[in-house]
Design a protein around this motif. Structure first.
Motif, PDB file in Angstrom:
ATOM      1  N   UNK A 251     -10.845   2.112  -9.556  1.00 39.87           N
ATOM      2  CA  UNK A 251      -9.604   1.031  -9.935  1.00 39.87           C
ATOM      3  C   UNK A 251      -8.761   2.366 -10.634  1.00 39.87           C
ATOM      4  N   UNK A 252      -7.537   2.174 -10.784  1.00 40.04           N
ATOM      5  CA  UNK A 252      -6.323   2.621 -11.860  1.00 40.04           C
ATOM      6  C   UNK A 252      -5.313   2.477 -12.019  1.00 40.04           C
ATOM      7  N   UNK A 253      -5.120   1.962 -13.548  1.00 39.30           N
ATOM      8  CA  UNK A 253      -4.630   1.246 -14.329  1.00 39.30           C
ATOM      9  C   UNK A 253      -4.227   0.228 -13.388  1.00 39.30           C
ATOM     10  N   UNK A 254      -3.319  -0.648 -13.143  1.00 37.12           N
ATOM     11  CA  UNK A 254      -3.154  -1.618 -11.951  1.00 37.12           C
ATOM     12  C   UNK A 254      -3.319  -2.009 -10.797  1.00 37.12           C
ATOM     13  N   UNK A 255      -3.621   0.051 -10.361  1.00 34.27           N
ATOM     14  CA  UNK A 255      -3.450   0.193  -8.971  1.00 34.27           C
ATOM     15  C   UNK A 255      -4.739   0.281  -8.742  1.00 34.27           C
ATOM     16  N   UNK A 256      -5.188   0.276  -7.339  1.00 39.77           N
ATOM     17  CA  UNK A 256      -6.481   0.630  -6.859  1.00 39.77           C
ATOM     18  C   UNK A 256      -6.585   1.777  -5.827  1.00 39.77           C
ATOM     19  N   UNK A 257      -7.592   2.963  -5.556  1.00 35.97           N
ATOM     20  CA  UNK A 257      -7.649   3.654  -4.444  1.00 35.97           C
ATOM     21  C   UNK A 257      -8.606   3.370  -3.884  1.00 35.97           C
ATOM     22  N   UNK A 258      -7.674   3.520  -2.192  1.00 30.46           N
ATOM     23  CA  UNK A 258      -8.283   3.203  -1.381  1.00 30.46           C
ATOM     24  C   UNK A 258      -8.874   3.853  -0.514  1.00 30.46           C
TER      25      UNK A 258
ATOM     26  N   UNK B  29       0.837  -1.454   0.286  1.00 33.91           N
ATOM     27  CA  UNK B  29       0.297  -0.096   0.083  1.00 33.91           C
ATOM     28  C   UNK B  29       0.610   0.699  -0.127  1.00 33.91           C
ATOM     29  N   UNK B  30      -0.049   2.273  -0.700  1.00 31.13           N
ATOM     30  CA  UNK B  30       1.140   3.723  -0.426  1.00 31.13           C
ATOM     31  C   UNK B  30       0.330   4.651  -0.108  1.00 31.13           C
ATOM     32  N   UNK B  31       0.673   5.320   1.184  1.00 27.47           N
ATOM     33  CA  UNK B  31      -0.634   5.964   1.343  1.00 27.47           C
ATOM     34  C   UNK B  31      -0.817   7.125   0.729  1.00 27.47           C
ATOM     35  N   UNK B  32      -0.824   7.998   0.256  1.00 28.20           N
ATOM     36  CA  UNK B  32      -1.515   9.363  -0.032  1.00 28.20           C
ATOM     37  C   UNK B  32      -1.569  10.241   0.578  1.00 28.20           C
TER      38      UNK B  32
ATOM     39  N   UNK C  74      -3.424   4.587  -2.663  1.00 29.81           N
ATOM     40  CA  UNK C  74      -3.470   3.094  -3.515  1.00 29.81           C
ATOM     41  C   UNK C  74      -3.007   1.585  -3.458  1.00 29.81           C
ATOM     42  N   UNK C  75      -3.737   0.987  -3.416  1.00 27.91           N
ATOM     43  CA  UNK C  75      -3.457  -0.643  -3.341  1.00 27.91           C
ATOM     44  C   UNK C  75      -2.190  -0.953  -4.434  1.00 27.91           C
TER      45      UNK C  75
END
Length: 721
Positions: free
Chosen positions: A366-373, A57-60, A383-384
């Motif tokens: 969804x965002x490309x291969x990532x997922x906003x959470x 996960x990447x915290x934004x 982002x996941x």
């Protein structure tokens, strides 16, 4: 604690042998359900019950608000974030910088969509409106449906904007010029979510009663599936046209038991309870997502013709958001209660991807291969990612040994690739929730079998730490086992009671029921006794002179118990053994071999069968006083004098140990008649009687008196007059 069931309640009981304190116990985690009772930090659990490192996960960076309620991701990496209780829309650029883009007059921004020209539309609640936002700070009301809630927005290919609303429960159709009206009115209080199918119609989920509607462009609607839950708050569709529906909230009606391995059709028998207006529990201006969801819910897969199957359910987790990932062939869903993200593949295999520190995973985008959470309590925006983490921890549920225990080996199975590692730690204490009184985490266990290092206690918890250096291969943890030996605890006897004198239980004969003269060609053979669901193993009866005693006994270790019974007469000092080694919780003995009198009975329960000699423990319980009375009541001072057509009778009835219960008199050829004592009630060991008997025609010159005491002893007296 295992309880020995009394015969008086459950019939004839044989105490089954079980593992006791002398045998080490094993606590094991090996299935997905086992592991889900613990806590996950950077660790996932697969459908087959194996632990591995979770996706990264990447915290934004995002402004701190009370709640995050909606997110819209653009292809260029820009995102718009709608908040709760502040009515704000933020724009977060590709560089990660955020700015306030629009301030609504209402509290909650529930949905964000973009039209073909790049204009942003935001729906708000309560006193819901739809705003059109063209640039920073440039927004104006686009449409006011005069509804309390606007829950979801959906653009159609025609350019029309559809809006799902509550509390009146319906869908508005709005032209690009901002003109429109309600074209579908639901029976429910809320329409909560909208999704467009590949063939151009729309599916919608309702709140109040959790229904899935199919709605055509002409506004004609049909119920595709009715869930037994309060609401359908999220929908997702795959390329095959199958619909995934998240049902949640308190069940609103009674349905025939659903089985997850059988389809559920729309015409299943239901009893509908109409909910009050505004009953939908989707977070609103009044509640928000601050309240932890504990109502539970389920995930259904519905075919285009309405055939539904339950794929997942929980009593304490409810689904907030669904996302279909075509590339993976999986549906992802975020839950409230423990902040978890699950996945289910086409083979219906459920896995936990990760668990967050926030309580509710509110939206997956969804965002490309990532997922906003989007998550709440506390709010989180991130982002996941498809990559896995480098480290993670799993904390097991607390092992309750039920008594103070000595810990043995800790053992586990794991597949560990080069550059990866698995380490374990343990801690122990004597409260069911770990706190400051517990021991510190032990040193690391690096071997797959080691002695537990935590102190002796009742409770134990284990932490599993997974690491990898490359981020390309995760260690896979398969099974955890802890061996322990309970400290022996003495058994307890909670009840020791006598049945009525002469009352016994008789075991029924063990034989098949046979129908005499049954036809040869019967379509089905008569059921045998052991095939019947309910059979009575005993019947109550009377046997002169027998006394039955029953008891309840238990052992916290689950040890097998043996019993000793002894008796002594009032005034004696020594106990006389009746039975030295008894296994059942009922005992019947013949009192005719004992002199009449008052006795005490002592029951001793021992866990010796499950413990080595010298380590067994016992518990004694002494009964209330027991009167043994086998002597017959007698009649004294009998007189009978004729007075015309009647006979005046007087006497005393006496018993040595028990009270007089009933007296009857007979002068043949008359009938037996009950007579009462002079004081009107038979309740003493000595009773006086005085009464007149009307003599029948041809009466014999003898009177017969039958006296019964409270122990069932009957004395008969006969005398002439």
């Amino acid at each position: 604690m295992r309880k020995v069931t009394p015969l008086a309640v459950a019939g004839l009981v044989v105490l089954a042998a079980s593992l006791g304190a002398v045998v080490p116990q094993k606590w094991e985690l090996r299935t997905r359900e086992d592991y889900l009772r613990g806590k996950f930090d950077g660790v996932s659990v697969a459908y087959d019950g194996t632990l591995a490192l979770a996706p990264r996960e990447e915290k934004l960076a995002a402004p701190q608000e009370e709640f995050y309620l909606s997110v819209l991701a653009l292809a260029d990496g820009t995102t718009f974030l709608g908040t709760g209780h502040g009515g704000k829309v933020y724009r977060i650029g590709k560089d990660g910088k955020s700015e306030l883009w629009f301030q609504a007059a209402e509290m909650d921004v529930t949905s964000l969509v973009l039209d073909r020209k790049g204009a942003l539309y935001a729906s708000t609640s309560p006193n819901g409106r739809i705003y059109r936002i063209t640039d920073k700070g440039k927004g104006e009301p686009f449409f006011d449906p005069a509804e309390k809630y606007v829950w979801d927005l959906l653009f159609m290919d025609s350019g029309e904007l559809w809006a799902a609303v509550g509390e009146s429960g319906g869908i508005y159709r709005i032209s690009p010029l901002g003109e429109g009206g309600m074209f579908f009115k639901a029976a429910e209080n809320h329409i909560l979510c909208l999704e467009r199918t590949a063939r151009g119609d729309v599916v919608a989920g309702s709140g109040g009663n959790g229904l899935v509607y199919r709605i055509g462009a002409d506004g004609r609607a049909s119920v595709l599936f009715e869930t037994p839950y309060e609401e359908v708050r999220s929908l997702a569709l795959d390329r095959e046209g199958q619909i995934y529906a998240a049902a949640s909230g308190t069940p609103t009606r009674t349905r025939k038991d659903e089985r997850s391995d059988e389809p559920v059709r729309l015409d299943a028998e239901v009893s509908i309870t109409v909910s009050a207006a505004g009953a939908a529990s989707r977070p609103s201006a009044a509640a928000g997502p601050a309240t932890t969801a504990r109502d539970g819910g389920a995930l259904y897969r519905i075919t285009a013709d309405g055939l539904a199957k339950r794929l997942w359910s929980s009593e304490d987790e409810m689904i907030y958001t669904l996302l279909w990932r075509e590339a993976d062939g999986k549906v992802l869903f975020g839950t409230g209660g423990q902040g978890r993200i699950y996945s289910i593949d086409r083979e219906e295999r459920v896995a936990l991807l990760l668990q967050q520190s926030s309580e509710q995973v509110y939206q997956l985008t969804p965002f490309d291969s990532k997922i906003y959470v989007l998550s709440n309590n506390p709010c989180y925006f991130g982002l996941l990612l498809p990559e896995q983490r480098f480290a993670g921890e799993y904390t097991s549920p607390v092992l309750d040994a039920r008594t103070l225990a000595s810990w043995g080996r800790i053992a586990w199975d794991a597949a560990v690739a080069a550059g990866a590692s698995v380490q374990l730690q343990s801690r122990s204490g004597n409260t069911n929730e770990p706190n400051a009184t517990w021991s510190d985490w032990s040193p690391f266990y690096g071997k797959t079998e080691e002695q537990v290092l935590s102190p002796k206690s009742r409770y134990l918890q284990v932490k599993v730490i997974l690491r990898t250096q490359t981020g390309k291969s995760s260690p896979v943890f398969d099974r955890l086992a802890v061996f322990y030996l309970q400290s022996n605890v003495a058994p307890s006897v909670s009840r020791l009671e006598f049945l009525r004198p002469n009352e016994v239980y008789l075991k029924l004969p063990d034989q098949d029921d046979v129908i005499l003269g049954v036809e040869r060609n019967a379509p089905e053979a008569p059921a045998k006794k052991d095939e019947l669901r309910v059979s009575l193993g005993y019947r109550k009866s009377e046997r002169k002179g027998f006394q039955t005693v029953v008891w309840d006994a238990a052992d916290e270790n689950g040890d097998t118990l043996r019993y000793a019974l002894a008796m002594k007469k009032d005034g004696e000092t020594e106990w006389r053994v009746l039975e030295p080694d008894w296994t059942e919780s009922i005992y019947a003995f013949d009192t005719l071999s004992f002199p009449d009198g008052t006795y005490l009975l002592r029951l001793t329960a021992s866990d010796a069968p499950s413990n080595p000699a010298g380590l067994e423990l016992k518990a004694d319980k002494t009964s209330p006083s027991l009167v043994i009375d086998n002597s017959l009541p007698v009649v004294k001072g009998f007189t009978a004098a004729r007075s015309g057509a009647s006979l005046d009778v007087a006497f005393q009835a006496e018993d040595a140990y028990s009270y007089i219960e009933e007296v009857k008199v007979l002068v043949r050829p008359g009938e037996w008649r009950v007579v009462f004592p002079v004081d009107g009630i038979a309740d003493s060991r000595t009773e006086s009687f005085k009464f007149a008997v009307k003599l029948p025609a041809g009466a014999e010159n003898q009177v017969t008196v039958r006296v019964r005491d409270s122990y069932g002893n009957v004395g008969v007296f006969r005398q002439g007059y």
